[in-house]
Design an enzyme around this catalytic site. Sequence first.
Site, PDB file in Angstrom:
ATOM      1  N   SER A  26       0.855  -1.176   0.000  1.00 58.28           N
ATOM      2  CA  SER A  26       0.000   0.000   0.000  1.00 58.28           C
ATOM      3  C   SER A  26       0.898   1.234   0.000  1.00 58.28           C
ATOM      4  CB  SER A  26      -0.885  -0.042   1.255  1.00 58.28           C
ATOM      5  OG  SER A  26      -1.678   1.115   1.355  1.00 58.28           O
TER       6      SER A  26
ATOM      7  N   LYS B  70      -0.915  -0.849  -4.476  1.00 59.93           N
ATOM      8  CA  LYS B  70      -2.155  -0.137  -4.135  1.00 59.93           C
ATOM      9  C   LYS B  70      -1.792   1.311  -3.867  1.00 59.93           C
ATOM     10  CE  LYS B  70      -4.693  -0.092   0.229  1.00 59.93           C
ATOM     11  NZ  LYS B  70      -5.385  -0.933   1.233  1.00 59.93           N
TER      12      LYS B  70
ATOM     13  N   LYS C  85      -2.939   4.952  -2.513  1.00 60.74           N
ATOM     14  CA  LYS C  85      -3.915   5.688  -1.728  1.00 60.74           C
ATOM     15  C   LYS C  85      -4.327   6.906  -2.562  1.00 60.74           C
ATOM     16  CE  LYS C  85      -4.103   3.526   2.288  1.00 60.74           C
ATOM     17  NZ  LYS C  85      -5.386   3.008   2.834  1.00 60.74           N
TER      18      LYS C  85
ATOM     19  N   ASP D  83      -7.148   2.922  -3.164  1.00 60.69           N
ATOM     20  CA  ASP D  83      -7.897   2.915  -1.901  1.00 60.69           C
ATOM     21  C   ASP D  83      -8.179   4.364  -1.493  1.00 60.69           C
ATOM     22  OD1 ASP D  83      -8.995   2.486   0.592  1.00 60.69           O
ATOM     23  OD2 ASP D  83      -7.224   1.527   1.474  1.00 60.69           O
TER      24      ASP D  83
ATOM     25  N   GLU E 119     -11.014   0.561  -3.721  1.00 63.19           N
ATOM     26  CA  GLU E 119     -11.364   0.223  -2.342  1.00 63.19           C
ATOM     27  C   GLU E 119     -12.029   1.405  -1.638  1.00 63.19           C
ATOM     28  OE1 GLU E 119      -7.876  -1.255  -0.393  1.00 63.19           O
ATOM     29  OE2 GLU E 119      -8.740  -1.174   1.610  1.00 63.19           O
TER      30      GLU E 119
ATOM     31  N   ASP F 121     -13.826  -2.044   2.376  1.00 56.24           N
ATOM     32  CA  ASP F 121     -12.952  -2.229   3.541  1.00 56.24           C
ATOM     33  C   ASP F 121     -13.761  -1.777   4.760  1.00 56.24           C
ATOM     34  OD1 ASP F 121     -11.096  -1.899   5.603  1.00 56.24           O
ATOM     35  OD2 ASP F 121      -9.660  -0.731   4.469  1.00 56.24           O
TER      36      ASP F 121
END
Length: 369
Positions: free
Chosen positions: A135, A161, A163, A189, A214, A239
């Site tokens: 992440s 991933k 953010k 995400d 996400e 999530d």
Amino acid sequence: MKITGVELRRVGLPLVAPFETSFGSQTDRDILLLRVVTTDGEGWGECVAMSAPVYSPEYVDGAADVLRRFLVPALAAAGPVEAPQVAQVLAPYHGHPMAKAALEMAVLDAELRASGMSFGSYLGAVVPSVPAGVSVGIMRSIDELLAAVEGYVAEGYVRIKLKIKPGWDLEPVRAVRERFGDDLLLQVDANTAYRIGDARHLAQLDPFDLVLMEQPLPEDDVRGHAVLAGLIKTPVCLDESITSARSAADAIALGACAIVNIKPGRVGGYLEARRVHDVCLANGIPAWCGGMLETGIGRAANVALAGLPGFTLPGDTSASSRYYARDITTPFVLDKGHVAVPTGPGLGVDLDQEFLAEITTATEWIRFS
Ligand code: OSB
Ligand code: MG
């Protein structure tokens, strides 16, 4: 096995680099660890609550408070219980899934260590190692982001991933996709940073062939996610919204998610996390194991869980070095993009007692009478 007491232990650990999400930036972690002491040895649990209630309502001081005031005393009053009964004993107290998860985890670790069985065997892991994703936080510039992703790709991480938040979404995704090519498994995400009115904006991520998006919307906007799923091509993954096996079944039935991120702390423990997994598997919904910047203690259990057959996508189960210069256990390392599922009794990791003592900021002993 009789529990003789529970230790609440706070440790402070700096992150190797600041980690920024749509809800804020973190440079250090203040972590609550639990040690359950029994007549047959001890067990460890890690509470994944963060310092402030910005991911979910829990925060580390609140978790410690509810444990010492209500949860640990309830366990003490219950008499001999095995791990599968812990959630029932704690059920009268609403909420606080991360605090409950840590206590159940420590009891389970004590039991498994005493019986010589690993978390992986107990939970039903079917593989010796699990693929590791990473992440990547929000950065100050696209160049800084590309350098960070390049480093992780070079280390062997099999999935990236990013953010995202309003103002940091289309450009970073485009830049990473252009630089690293179409074969890179890439996902985003948002940690609830968007609203359903942003659907058209989020649809602009469609061309980048993301594995998933996400938690774009607020955690209680399950219906909004179902509507969004009809407006964008990127598969929606939840999530924050998934707080139990029941809520997972509901979200899936409503068409709010095509993929689920499973985090044991968020759903109240590893046993409920396994039930979320079972719901996903039964519905043909891919699952993956999320992370909360755990130390080697929480990581050991996460990696074991990620070995279950329904975890068909790489998790946020990165190596220790992605988070900490020195871990409190034997570090988890990346081997051809995979992290090994521990096989020793219980969590299967050795604690670095000397380092643990060095970083401990407070301890508190709650004796069972
Ligand atoms: O939303 O998945 C999240 C970290 C802290 C809180 C929430 C999240 C995260 C991460 C990092 O994305 C996952 C990890 O590598 O542990
Ligand atoms: Mg998330």
